[in-house]
Design an enzyme around this catalytic site. Sequence first.
Site, mmCIF file in Angstrom:
data_model
loop_
_atom_site.group_PDB
_atom_site.id
_atom_site.type_symbol
_atom_site.label_atom_id
_atom_site.label_comp_id
_atom_site.label_asym_id
_atom_site.label_seq_id
_atom_site.Cartn_x
_atom_site.Cartn_y
_atom_site.Cartn_z
ATOM 1 C CE1 TYR A 173 2.124 18.648 -18.249
ATOM 2 C CE2 TYR A 173 1.724 16.310 -18.549
ATOM 3 C CZ TYR A 173 2.515 17.338 -18.075
ATOM 4 O OH TYR A 173 3.690 17.060 -17.429
ATOM 5 C CB CYS A 342 12.350 0.875 -11.067
ATOM 6 S SG CYS A 342 11.852 2.494 -10.425
ATOM 7 C CB CYS A 345 15.113 6.356 -5.230
ATOM 8 S SG CYS A 345 16.062 6.550 -6.768
ATOM 9 C CB CYS A 361 18.392 5.183 -13.958
ATOM 10 S SG CYS A 361 17.814 3.852 -12.866
ATOM 11 C CB ALA A 456 42.075 -2.518 2.152
#
Length: 641
Positions: A173, A342, A345, A361, A456
């Site tokens: 920057y 974390c 990814c 997230c 199931a």
Amino acid sequence: MQQFPLLISPTKIGNLQLRNRMVMPPMETNYANSDGSVTDRLVAYHEERARGGVGLIIVEASYVHITGKGFKNGLGIYSDRLIPGLRRLVEAVHAHGAKIAIQLFHGGRQAHSEYTGQPLLAPSPIPDPTVGEIPKELSKDEINMLVKAFAEAARRAKTAGFDAIEIHGAHGYLLDEFLSPFSNKRADEYGGSLENRMRFPLEVVRAVRQAVGPEFPIIYRMSADEKVPGGLTLDETKVVARRLEQEGINALHVSAGVYASAQWVIQPMYLPRGCLVDLAQGIKSVVKIPVIAVGRINDPEVAEDILKAGKADLISFGRGLLTDPEMPKKVIEGRLDEIRHCIACCQACIDELFRDHAIGCTVNARAGYEREFTLGRASRPRKVLVVGGGPAGMEVARVAALRGHQVTLWEKSGDLGGQLPLAFTPPQKDEIATFRDYLMGQLAKLQVKVQLNKEATPEAVSQEKPDVVVIATGARPATLNVPGVEADNVVLSWDVLRGKVQVGKKVAVIGGGLVGCETAEYLAEKGHEVTIIEMLPQVAGDIGPLVGAMLMERLKQQVKIITGAKLKAIKGRTITFAYNDREEDLADIDTVVLAIGSRPEDTLAQAMEGSGIDYYVIGDAVSPRRITQAIFEAMRVGHEL
């Protein structure tokens, strides 16, 4: 808690007392209004992290002048009318015992004229390699104007009640652009020698100091190594660090990279934990003021080791606090097994930011939705049956149990995790396993009744007599309708990653999306000769830019890639594909691996229609997508139950 005596110990930055050494660094959220003003969402997000026990929150890059706006909904500090909103943010954080700073920022040539409404500004008229816009070279009058803009922003920050200021001198920057020979080619007193290149950043530091007074803490964030040819390296930034200390900076926040080396600014899982600590150590070796370390530090043990070795004085957890706002409290209370780590990814945070969206997230759907998903106790506890033990099923079971429901989970196979093991099996992706472990631990803690090897059927569901069923049965691999696809040497990528099939020496992977690329790398690292066949113009099209760029760099060294090619037939050890309006053969292939996507496993969902039982369908059972969508749907449904 003696395991982390340093991490949880109080410390100071200047005269600012912090309750511990855990720092939430500035992370762009895109939660502000379009004019840069504070929103309820931004306040709730920071309040949640303050409540979680962090010592210091540094609020995201806040533009000091409209010419420096770098993000569509970035936070602003360019006008006095923004002060009341900023004060509200400060008060929300202070209410929970945390201290709060704000980062002063100008995007320079890495801003966007689409947001600023005027040409980009920079030390030299050289475009950033990733942005591409040719910026206007700043005149001396414009430089003076921006120095004053930083000073005025600092005054606003102090007026709003912030405890400290961070000056953004990193990541390519504006201040970093002046400092770096990578971006500064000026021939006047602001270019050339390091002394000249430091001139503008130091003018900003002095003006900010004058605006806030001698006792107000000022932090400076720096890229100690820009990780680009011709950019700043540690040798030069050590000189800069010493000078900043002489100018009265109270702490240095040591990062790395610019947009052209973005993987060092926001590190994907392919980079090791603590990958920038050597830079913090290098800067700390030449200054006496506190140094804050960053760089994929998502684990308190890693953090404590850094402090114990004397490599830094404070630790920035960044995305670790996006993922688990309560991590500091869990560290202090010794609940380490409850930390949600974390996984780096980059899907819901960085990839979404690059798309000009608000961040989230992948593994914490409440990030940015703290007020929507409150997770209070349900007014009417229900008997909930979750079908499917993949990430969506485990997460909805966790959330439902947290809310006081009686939860049972059925999983058809003998293990929990669904497709997560497929995700953490490829090279350098083992971090994802921490999420499966977290979910399994939470289910045990919350006393969710888990039944493995339980299929199931509508009859079995009816006999269970649940009040509500959540169907999270996931997906199944897709196949192709081409001649030879049923041959013995044709296998599925899922079976390869699960170790269920034998693979020959020479392999063709059909499909170059995320799963195909990762399967190819997995096999190449095991010594197989691999060719990827992809019908689109490029591979890795469904992978985010940071992760995708690093994966492609490795793949190109190990794997042959053919794009724009559509599989037509498999005959023995020869595959035929259409390529450039003609058919070509690839011979001597021992194994063909299909990695062409997946289809919803929705048999139960279809059978439940008209059953009279209340049910939801979530995750890949609706439509195969990324884990981010599966976890968000699980949170939403778990909250609705």
